[in-house]
Design a protein around this motif. Structure first.
Motif, PDB file in Angstrom:
ATOM      1  N   GLY A  44      -0.436 -33.817  19.365  1.00 50.12           N
ATOM      2  CA  GLY A  44       0.975 -34.081  19.573  1.00 50.12           C
ATOM      3  C   GLY A  44       1.184 -35.429  20.225  1.00 50.12           C
ATOM      4  O   GLY A  44       0.310 -36.292  20.190  1.00 50.12           O
ATOM      5  N   GLY A  45       2.349 -35.571  20.806  1.00 49.20           N
ATOM      6  CA  GLY A  45       2.682 -36.846  21.421  1.00 49.20           C
ATOM      7  C   GLY A  45       3.730 -36.714  22.494  1.00 49.20           C
ATOM      8  O   GLY A  45       4.374 -35.677  22.652  1.00 49.20           O
ATOM      9  N   LYS A  97      -0.512 -46.648  25.516  1.00 47.66           N
ATOM     10  CA  LYS A  97      -1.911 -47.084  25.616  1.00 47.66           C
ATOM     11  C   LYS A  97      -2.190 -47.754  26.957  1.00 47.66           C
ATOM     12  O   LYS A  97      -3.333 -47.830  27.382  1.00 47.66           O
ATOM     13  N   ASN A  98      -1.148 -48.207  27.649  1.00 46.45           N
ATOM     14  CA  ASN A  98      -1.316 -48.848  28.957  1.00 46.45           C
ATOM     15  C   ASN A  98      -1.064 -47.909  30.123  1.00 46.45           C
ATOM     16  O   ASN A  98      -1.341 -48.258  31.269  1.00 46.45           O
ATOM     17  N   ASP A  99      -0.527 -46.711  29.861  1.00 47.79           N
ATOM     18  CA  ASP A  99      -0.240 -45.758  30.940  1.00 47.79           C
ATOM     19  C   ASP A  99      -0.479 -44.337  30.445  1.00 47.79           C
ATOM     20  O   ASP A  99       0.354 -43.759  29.754  1.00 47.79           O
ATOM     21  N   LEU A 127      -7.602 -39.734  22.328  1.00 48.42           N
ATOM     22  CA  LEU A 127      -6.376 -40.476  22.039  1.00 48.42           C
ATOM     23  C   LEU A 127      -6.618 -41.393  20.854  1.00 48.42           C
ATOM     24  O   LEU A 127      -7.693 -41.958  20.700  1.00 48.42           O
ATOM     25  N   SER A 128      -5.599 -41.539  20.041  1.00 48.57           N
ATOM     26  CA  SER A 128      -5.642 -42.523  18.960  1.00 48.57           C
ATOM     27  C   SER A 128      -4.255 -43.155  18.873  1.00 48.57           C
ATOM     28  O   SER A 128      -3.294 -42.654  19.454  1.00 48.57           O
ATOM     29  N   LEU A 129      -4.181 -44.247  18.165  1.00 49.91           N
ATOM     30  CA  LEU A 129      -2.914 -44.957  18.015  1.00 49.91           C
ATOM     31  C   LEU A 129      -2.439 -44.882  16.575  1.00 49.91           C
ATOM     32  O   LEU A 129      -3.232 -45.039  15.646  1.00 49.91           O
ATOM     33  N   SER A 130      -1.144 -44.641  16.421  1.00 56.38           N
ATOM     34  CA  SER A 130      -0.558 -44.678  15.080  1.00 56.38           C
ATOM     35  C   SER A 130      -0.385 -46.135  14.672  1.00 56.38           C
ATOM     36  O   SER A 130      -0.580 -47.053  15.476  1.00 56.38           O
ATOM     37  N   ILE A 132      -1.285 -40.844  19.918  1.00 52.72           N
ATOM     38  CA  ILE A 132      -1.455 -39.501  19.370  1.00 52.72           C
ATOM     39  C   ILE A 132      -2.496 -38.814  20.244  1.00 52.72           C
ATOM     40  O   ILE A 132      -3.597 -39.330  20.436  1.00 52.72           O
ATOM     41  N   ILE A 133      -2.125 -37.652  20.786  1.00 51.45           N
ATOM     42  CA  ILE A 133      -2.976 -36.947  21.739  1.00 51.45           C
ATOM     43  C   ILE A 133      -3.629 -35.750  21.047  1.00 51.45           C
ATOM     44  O   ILE A 133      -2.941 -34.923  20.448  1.00 51.45           O
TER      45      ILE A 133
END
Length: 92
Positions: free
Chosen positions: A22-23, A29-31, A60-63, A69-70
């Motif tokens: 989820g999210g 990404k910085n906090d 964690l990944s980034l869209s 994205i957790i």
């Protein structure tokens, strides 16, 4: 309790285990201070009640839009089948 995320999907991955994804727009990404930690218990609030799970791992990944994205790997529980998209995750 502090809000961690809304569940977008629930998986039972062979060889890995129970995973929720989820999210939360408040986690960047910085906090990542609002995230739960490995070994910590979380509460998931559903329409059918509240369920406690132990966190085994977090990824964690980034869209493409750089939103976080957790992915949370949960300890096996007979309550896992009760989880669905839209349920809310809180750290204790």
């Amino acid at each position: 309790m502090e809000f961690v995320m809304a569940i977008a999907d629930v998986f039972d991955i062979p060889g890995i285990g129970k995973v929720i994804m989820g999210g939360n727009p408040g986690i960047t990404k910085n906090d990542t201070s609002k995230l739960c930690r490995k070994g910590q218990n979380i509460i998931i609030i559903t329409q059918n009640g509240e369920f406690t799970f132990k966190v085994l791992d977090i990824r964690l990944s980034l869209s493409i839009a750089e939103t976080v994205i957790i992915g949370i790997h949960l300890e096996d529980s007979e309550d896992f089948h009760r989880l669905k998209a839209g349920d809310l995750v809180y750290k204790i």
